[in-house]
Write an enzyme that holds these catalytic residues in place. Structure first.
Site, PDB file in Angstrom:
ATOM      1  N   CYS A   2       0.726  -1.303   0.182  1.00 48.76           N
ATOM      2  CA  CYS A   2       0.020   0.039  -0.055  1.00 48.76           C
ATOM      3  C   CYS A   2       0.975   1.385  -0.077  1.00 48.76           C
ATOM      4  O   CYS A   2       1.542   1.435  -0.980  1.00 48.76           O
ATOM      5  CB  CYS A   2      -1.090   0.076   1.158  1.00 48.76           C
ATOM      6  N   HIS A  30      -3.909  -4.963   0.436  1.00 50.39           N
ATOM      7  CA  HIS A  30      -3.405  -5.525   1.827  1.00 50.39           C
ATOM      8  C   HIS A  30      -3.687  -6.919   2.203  1.00 50.39           C
ATOM      9  O   HIS A  30      -4.658  -7.285   2.766  1.00 50.39           O
ATOM     10  CB  HIS A  30      -4.188  -4.661   2.940  1.00 50.39           C
ATOM     11  N   GLU A  52      -2.163  -8.492   4.257  1.00 48.36           N
ATOM     12  CA  GLU A  52      -2.350  -8.747   5.759  1.00 48.36           C
ATOM     13  C   GLU A  52      -3.723  -8.310   6.462  1.00 48.36           C
ATOM     14  O   GLU A  52      -3.796  -8.415   7.697  1.00 48.36           O
ATOM     15  CB  GLU A  52      -1.178  -7.917   6.240  1.00 48.36           C
TER      16      GLU A  52
END
Length: 260
Positions: free
Chosen positions: A128, A227, A229
């Protein structure tokens, strides 16, 4: 040092040392953003460790080390998400009213980290904001605001992630990592790569043409705009990405030690 400690240190070195930068605690960021970034950074670091790397988390908003010195003792660099980069870092004036969390200290540290990693030819992964920092460090620029009603964010402050598809360009590093032409990803961003930096190329895009990944034309350098994660993302995406990244980090560590 006892032999057991020497063996442990040697094993850790073979796995590779990874510097992971975040700007979770920047005073300019809102409380919800700080909390969310803590969660994302923890997930990313845990995935890198699970894949075999030794991870050093550093706070870009309160750095205590010089980026070049950190890179000099590392085998790879991970730059995580966060607030917007100051347009001045890519030679532009602010053109929109919804930039948020700009922090000169974090910008200088992470751009320095990215440039040092590129100069040292270390494996580098940006997520990001980290992808945007990679692009700016290489001389690229950013779209300051994608505008309302895009597929990339639900709320104007990016406080809610959204899911959408991306197309991966065949023959790229990213295509080799995932072995697929399309992924459904989780994202929340109002900025994106504009002009791609020197030595980089686009490797994925969304249906509206927004660049979703960039990578180096040489070496293991990758930035993803989404993202993996995020707690609601497909966990296999993060594991696959970190396995590829930490494998490159470990290879760098072994090369430094003169090991095959």
């Amino acid at each position: 040092m006892p032999q057991s400690e020497l063996s442990s240190a040697s094993a850790a070195r073979r796995r590779g040392r990874l510097v992971a930068s975040y700007s979770m605690d920047a005073e300019q960021s809102s409380d919800w953003l700080r909390q969310f970034l803590h969660t994302l950074a923890k997930n990313a670091a845990a995935a890198a460790e699970a894949a075999g790397a030794e991870v050093l988390l550093v706070d870009a908003a309160r750095p205590v080390d010089d980026p070049a010195e950190l890179v000099g003792d590392a085998d790879g660099v991970l730059i995580l998400g966060g607030a917007d980069l100051d347009p001045a870092t890519y030679g532009r004036q602010c053109q929109v009213k919804n930039l948020y969390g700009i922090d000169a200290t974090a910008d200088a540290f992470e751009l320095g980290l990215a440039r040092a990693a590129l100069d040292a030819r270390l494996p580098l992964l940006g997520i990001c904001r980290g992808m945007q920092a990679l692009n700016v460090a290489a001389g690229g620029s950013l779209i300051q605001d994608l505008g309302p009603g895009t597929i990339h964010n639900i709320e104007s402050d990016n406080s809610t992630m959204t899911t959408h598809a991306i197309e991966i360009i065949p023959g790229t590093l990213l295509a080799g990592i995932y072995g697929r032409a399309q992924l459904d990803i989780r994202s929340g961003h109002h900025q994106a790569v504009d002009a791609v930096g020197a030595g980089l190329r686009a490797s994925a895009a969304a249906s509206d043409g927004v660049i979703e990944a960039i990578e180096g034309t040489e070496g293991w350098v990758l930035g993803v705009q989404w993202h993996p994660e995020d707690p609601d993302a497909d966990p296999e995406q993060l594991a696959t990405l970190m396995t590829a990244f930490t494998t490159a980090v470990a290879s760098t560590a072994q090369t430094k030690q003169g090991q095959p």
